[in-house]
Design a protein around this motif. Structure first.
Motif, PDB file in Angstrom:
ATOM      1  N   TYR A  81      75.582   4.768 -85.729  1.00 36.06           N
ATOM      2  CA  TYR A  81      75.437   5.896 -86.659  1.00 36.06           C
ATOM      3  C   TYR A  81      76.290   5.710 -87.912  1.00 36.06           C
ATOM      4  CZ  TYR A  81      72.894   8.322 -82.986  1.00 36.06           C
ATOM      5  OH  TYR A  81      71.969   8.666 -82.032  1.00 36.06           O
ATOM      6  N   VAL A  82      77.509   5.199 -87.737  1.00 32.01           N
ATOM      7  CA  VAL A  82      78.382   4.984 -88.897  1.00 32.01           C
ATOM      8  C   VAL A  82      77.820   3.886 -89.792  1.00 32.01           C
ATOM      9  CG1 VAL A  82      80.693   4.242 -89.610  1.00 32.01           C
ATOM     10  CG2 VAL A  82      80.451   5.869 -87.752  1.00 32.01           C
ATOM     11  N   LEU A  83      77.270   2.844 -89.191  1.00 31.03           N
ATOM     12  CA  LEU A  83      76.658   1.781 -89.996  1.00 31.03           C
ATOM     13  C   LEU A  83      75.469   2.309 -90.806  1.00 31.03           C
ATOM     14  CD1 LEU A  83      76.789  -1.355 -87.666  1.00 31.03           C
ATOM     15  CD2 LEU A  83      77.894  -1.094 -89.881  1.00 31.03           C
ATOM     16  N   ILE A  84      74.655   3.161 -90.190  1.00 34.93           N
ATOM     17  CA  ILE A  84      73.532   3.770 -90.926  1.00 34.93           C
ATOM     18  C   ILE A  84      74.062   4.614 -92.079  1.00 34.93           C
ATOM     19  CG2 ILE A  84      71.658   5.468 -90.768  1.00 34.93           C
ATOM     20  CD1 ILE A  84      71.239   4.445 -87.844  1.00 34.93           C
ATOM     21  N   PHE A  85      75.100   5.422 -91.793  1.00 28.25           N
ATOM     22  CA  PHE A  85      75.706   6.266 -92.832  1.00 28.25           C
ATOM     23  C   PHE A  85      76.278   5.397 -93.959  1.00 28.25           C
ATOM     24  CE2 PHE A  85      79.605   8.240 -94.504  1.00 28.25           C
ATOM     25  CZ  PHE A  85      79.046   9.352 -95.126  1.00 28.25           C
ATOM     26  N   LEU A  86      76.996   4.339 -93.583  1.00 27.01           N
ATOM     27  CA  LEU A  86      77.587   3.457 -94.598  1.00 27.01           C
ATOM     28  C   LEU A  86      76.509   2.756 -95.418  1.00 27.01           C
ATOM     29  CD1 LEU A  86      80.673   1.834 -92.856  1.00 27.01           C
ATOM     30  CD2 LEU A  86      80.647   3.494 -94.699  1.00 27.01           C
ATOM     31  N   ALA A  87      75.413   2.379 -94.785  1.00 23.70           N
ATOM     32  CA  ALA A  87      74.318   1.736 -95.515  1.00 23.70           C
ATOM     33  C   ALA A  87      73.786   2.684 -96.591  1.00 23.70           C
ATOM     34  CB  ALA A  87      73.209   1.329 -94.556  1.00 23.70           C
TER      35      ALA A  87
END
Length: 200
Positions: free
Chosen positions: A176-182
């Motif tokens: 989820y954090v990777l999606i948010f950071l993307a």
């Protein structure tokens, strides 16, 4: 590439790098816990349980010798059993012991040491009776040690389960954090302050 664009790229890549390193360190710590717990289950619980079983067999053989053999054969069996138990005690001491285990094991070792003294004084019948009582006490201590092995095995399984659940949780959070950071990185990269000032 302008300095502002370089800073945006550097910021975006740094955020991803920090996230990956952080989750990797957390996962590594949890995997170490799982490895230590599994190692402890084998070395300190299963091996110890096997040693306890071997000790029980030796004590059972001693009881049979006392009841069925002549006094000379019983004396030899007592010495052989005591030597065998002392070898098993040395092996058991190499496992990791809890405080409760240490207490029970200390009493067991003392009982094994007392076998020779109890086999030397009195009539054959009183010696046999005393040795049979001693063997019952030794078996009780072994039962106590076996129960501790089971309880400690459950503790180690709990640690393993908790570590695995933590890994699963952080893996989900990481996604989820990777999606948010993307999304954030895309906004940072696509955002052009000159274009927005021209539009206004």
């Amino acid at each position: 590439m302008k300095t502002y664009n370089k800073i945006k790229w550097l910021l975006g890549i740094s955020m991803v790098f920090v996230l990956i390193v952080t989750t990797n360190l957390i996962d590594r710590n949890n995997f170490i816990q799982v490895k230590d717990s599994v190692t402890s289950l084998y070395e300190d619980r299963l091996v110890a349980k096997n040693i306890i079983y071997d000790m029980s067999v030796s004590i059972h053989d001693l009881e049979l010798a006392i009841v069925t053999d002549s006094s000379f054969q019983a004396d030899n069996k007592i010495k052989t059993t005591k030597d065998h138990l002392e070898n098993l005690i040395v092996r058991f001491e190499t496992t990791k012991l809890t405080k409760e285990e240490e207490k029970v094991f200390k009493k067991f070792k003392q009982g094994v040491q007392d076998l020779s003294a109890k086999s030397a004084a009195g009539s054959r019948e009183s010696i046999d009776s005393t040795l049979l009582q001693s063997s019952q006490l030794l078996k009780q201590k072994l039962n106590d040690l076996a129960e501790i092995q089971l309880a400690e095995g459950g503790v180690q399984m709990g640690i393993t389960k908790k570590a695995v659940e933590t890994v699963e949780l952080f893996t989900s959070i990481e996604i989820y954090v990777l999606i948010f950071l993307a999304i954030v990185i895309q906004i940072i990269i696509l955002y052009d302050p000159k274009r927005s000032s021209k539009e206004s």
